[in-house]
Structures are given as structure tokens and as C-alpha cells.
Design an enzyme around this catalytic site. Structure first.
Site, short mmCIF file in Angstrom:
data_model
loop_
_atom_site.label_atom_id
_atom_site.label_comp_id
_atom_site.label_asym_id
_atom_site.label_seq_id
_atom_site.Cartn_x
_atom_site.Cartn_y
_atom_site.Cartn_z
N ASP A 115 0.84 -1.20 0.00
CA ASP A 115 0.00 0.00 0.00
C ASP A 115 0.88 1.25 0.00
O ASP A 115 2.00 1.23 -0.51
CB ASP A 115 -0.93 -0.04 1.22
CG ASP A 115 -2.27 0.62 0.96
OD1 ASP A 115 -2.31 1.85 0.83
OD2 ASP A 115 -3.29 -0.09 0.90
N HIS B 224 -3.70 6.23 3.45
CA HIS B 224 -4.47 5.07 3.04
C HIS B 224 -3.92 3.78 3.65
O HIS B 224 -4.67 2.96 4.22
CB HIS B 224 -4.44 4.98 1.51
CG HIS B 224 -5.31 3.95 0.90
ND1 HIS B 224 -4.89 2.64 0.69
CD2 HIS B 224 -6.57 4.02 0.40
CE1 HIS B 224 -5.85 1.96 0.10
NE2 HIS B 224 -6.89 2.76 -0.10
N ASN C 160 -13.42 0.82 -7.03
CA ASN C 160 -14.43 1.83 -6.69
C ASN C 160 -14.98 2.56 -7.91
O ASN C 160 -15.34 3.73 -7.83
CB ASN C 160 -13.83 2.87 -5.72
CG ASN C 160 -13.39 2.27 -4.41
OD1 ASN C 160 -13.77 1.15 -4.08
ND2 ASN C 160 -12.58 3.00 -3.67
N SER D 29 -11.31 -0.50 -0.68
CA SER D 29 -10.03 -0.57 0.03
C SER D 29 -10.23 -0.88 1.50
O SER D 29 -9.35 -1.47 2.14
CB SER D 29 -9.27 0.76 -0.09
OG SER D 29 -8.77 0.96 -1.37
#
Length: 370
Positions: free
Chosen positions: A81, A112, A195, A264
Site C-alpha cells: 500500500d 491510506h 471503486n 479498500s
């Protein structure tokens, strides 16, 4: 784009590791899916997690798993990530290794990865988190190449689960081969479905690597009666399961908490659940001949700044917690895990049977009545 409120976009890569006969198209480079940043609710703070887990963790069965002794102990979870704040007190020293291939931007803006890793930790508090940073303003490798290196390093490091809350619209050969190597090594690979959804189950939105058969593609559902699918969640026939992905409370770099929405956020709920299941199995016993070597063209790995970090603000499970009973049997690979998930954890939601929005259904250790 679906939503205007997004995290800062990762910079386009400046350097490329070019493999003969394989082009790297930066327009299709892997990215962190756009997520919604939500205003914290009144009372949201790290201290509130001392007395109660976030609702998404509870709905997934996190509290019940802890009470039964399923805490992820002995399991290594790779978070590939934007980097993890290893010093966040909520992690209780469980971020035990960091390998960063890209950097150059502060974690305060690249939050994130900390949020994703926080959900894994809250689901499986005794699992070790291996932080592989593949996003950032600068780096010796492109984002795509960094992901390849991170996956291969996770295999080398003996990780049992990989979480990738990232994706791109097109397949990339090097990443696919790295995914296959991890899969063949017995590692469970959990990915965000993406998304780009339009709220229409009859249209397909594709994101890689989630679409690969070796990955568990995870859709996002809301914390409402019936667990309705989030409108932004990708729909396609490669979606495997669903997890909580709306208004998710987790860690924020700097020692605070924040709320985000996105697939996520759904993926680490499932990755943490898998870690809890594996804590009842004999992990880390892969035969040497099952671990395939990296590509011959793989250069040396990124910057390794591993170590034990942090102090506890979120208390670990009590020492008196019961030992896991082994009710799930031995999980040795993706296929055997899916058998356990489908038998013990699956809750059919939405339309009856499999569907393109939530796959086979929602995963939780709770009963449907609970």
C-alpha cells in the site's frame, strides 16, 4: 470519477524497470482506488477503541473471534500500500517489518495504508503486519514494478496473507506472474474489487489484480440492515465476497483515527478475518519447492527499515483468552480457505445466490441472526 472527495493522487512514476518485450503503460499504472474521506463522528478517538471495537469489526465477528481465541497469532499479513505509520500506538508493536520501494510524500497525506493496516490489526490483533510501501512521490522503481517486488518479498518473508487495496483498469504481466508465484506458495491474496461502480449490477467494472482468479476480490457493503452494496463498488463476475467498506473507522497517521469509505476498506476486513482463521492452522510450513523464485530480472529489494515499534493504546487480547479449538481445520492454500469461508463464514445477501455485486456473499464469524 464517482466521488469528488478523494485522497491525494499518487505521482506518476519517473523511472521504469523495462523488461524486454513487455511495455509499461503509465496511463494504466496501478493506483490506490479513490476513497471517500468522511467527517469523524462525535467521540471518535483512539481512546474510544480501548473500550469498544469499530462497528465494522464487530459485524465481521472481530469481538467474537477474540473471545474464542482466534487473534491471528503466528500469522504474517503483508499490506502492500502507501506505507504504514509504524509508530501509531494503536498497532501495539505489531508492525514488525517495513520495506519501502517508494517514498517522498508524508504519511499524513498518504494515509491510506495506515488505515488499511489498522483494520487488519483490529480484526487480528496478534498478527504481524509487514508493511511494503509501493506508492509515494519518488522511488527507484515504478509503482507497478514496486508492486511486483513487494509481492515477491512477501513470499520470501514467509507472509501468509497479502492485502492489496489497489488496482488498475488493465492487466500487467509482471504483476500477474508475481501473483501466481505467491498463490503457488500458498499465500492468500485479498484485493479490493475497485471503486468505479455505477450502482448497476448489469454493467461490469474491472480492476486488476482483483479480477485474477488467484485473488479474493472483495466488494464493499454498508453497515445497514441487509448489508446493501455500496454504490461505488465494482460489479463483475470475478467478485468473490463482500466486506464492510462504508464509513469505516480505523487508524490515521500521527496517532489519531479517521473514517474512510471504499472497497479498500472492505478488503482488510476480509484479510484480517483470514488471519484469524489461519491462526488456528499450521502456518508457515510450505515446502521449499513450492516457493517459486522471483523473475530473473528482479533487482535488489527496497529500503528495509524493519524492527519492533510502538506501545499499546489498544489493549491486546487478555493472556487468559482461550486457545483456538481448531474448528476450521487446516487451511493450506486458497482452495482450502474458500471451502472454510463458504462453510463457516458465508452469509448470502442481496439477491439469492451468487451475484456480480457481492459475489457469494458477506463474510462474518457471526451467525446471520447475530
Amino acid at each position: 470519477q464517482l466521488l469528488s472527495c478523494v485522497i491525494s493522487k499518487m505521482a506518476t512514476t519517473e523511472h521504469f524497470f523495462v523488461v524486454p518485450n513487455e511495455d509499461i503503460d503509465t496511463s494504466n499504472s496501478m493506483k490506490i482506488p479513490h476513497v471517500v474521506v468522511l467527517k469523524n463522528s462525535e467521540g471518535d478517538s483512539l481512546s474510544t477503541l480501548n473500550t469498544g471495537l469499530p462497528q465494522g469489526i464487530k459485524i465481521t465477528g472481530g469481538a467474537k473471534l477474540r473471545d474464542a481465541g482466534y487473534t491471528g497469532k503466528g500469522v504474517k499479513v503483508a499490506v502492500i500500500d502507501s506505507g504504514v505509520d509504524k509508530d501509531h500506538p494503536g498497532f501495539n508493536g505489531k508492525v514488525t517489518k517495513q520495506v519501502w520501494y517508494r517514498s517522498g510524500s508524508p504519511l499524513s497525506s498518504d494515509y491510506h495504508g495506515t488505515h488499511v493496516a489498522g483494520t487488519v490489526h483490529l480484526m487480528a490483533p496478534d498478527a504481524e503486519i509487514y508493511d511494503y510501501r509501493v506508492f509515494g512521490r519518488t522511488g527507484d522503481y515504478s509503482v507497478d514494478r514496486s508492486i511486483v517486488l513487494a509481492i515477491d518479498q512477501a513470499v520470501t518473508d514467509g507472509c501468509n496473507v497479502i492485502n492489496m487495496s489497489l488496482g488498475g483498469p488493465s492487466p500487467f504481466g509482471q504483476i500477474r506472474r508475481a501473483v501466481k508465484r505467491a498463490y503457488n506458495a500458498g499465500i492468500i491474496i485479498v484485493c479490493a474489487a475497485g471503486n468505479e461502480g455505477d450502482g448497476n449490477a448489469f454493467t461490469n467494472e474491472i480492476s486488476y489484480p482483483a479480477t485474477y482468479t488467484e485473488c479474493i476480490s472483495t466488494a464493499a457493503v454498508q453497515k445497514k440492515d441487509g448489508l446493501p452494496v455500496a454504490s461505488f463498488s465494482n460489479s463483475n463476475n470475478a467478485v468473490d465476497y463482500a466486506g464492510i467498506g462504508v464509513n469505516v473507522l480505523s487508524f490515521k497517521p500521527g496517532g489519531d483515527v479517521m473514517r474512510l469509505s471504499g472497497t479498500s476498506m472492505a478488503s482488510p476486513h476480509v484479510a484480517g478475518l483470514v488471519a484469524c482463521i489461519l491462526s488456528t492452522s499450521q502456518v508457515g510450513e510450505r515446502p521449499d519447492d513450492e516457493v517459486l523464485p522471483p523473475d530473473e530480472d528482479t533487482p535488489s529489494t527496497g529500503f528495509d527499515c524493519c524492527g519492533l515499534f510502538g506501545s499499546s493504546s489498544v489493549p491486546p487480547p487478555a493472556d487468559s483468552a482461550p486457545s483456538p479449538s481448531g474448528e476450521f481445520g487446516k487451511v493450506k492454500d486458497d482452495a482450502s480457505l474458500r471451502e472454510v469461508l463458504n462453510e463457516k463464514f458465508l452469509k448470502d445477501i442481496g439477491v439469492t445466490g451468487p451475484d456480480n455485486e457481492t459475489g457469494l456473499g458477506f463474510l462474518s464469524y457471526l451467525s446471520k441472526d447475530e
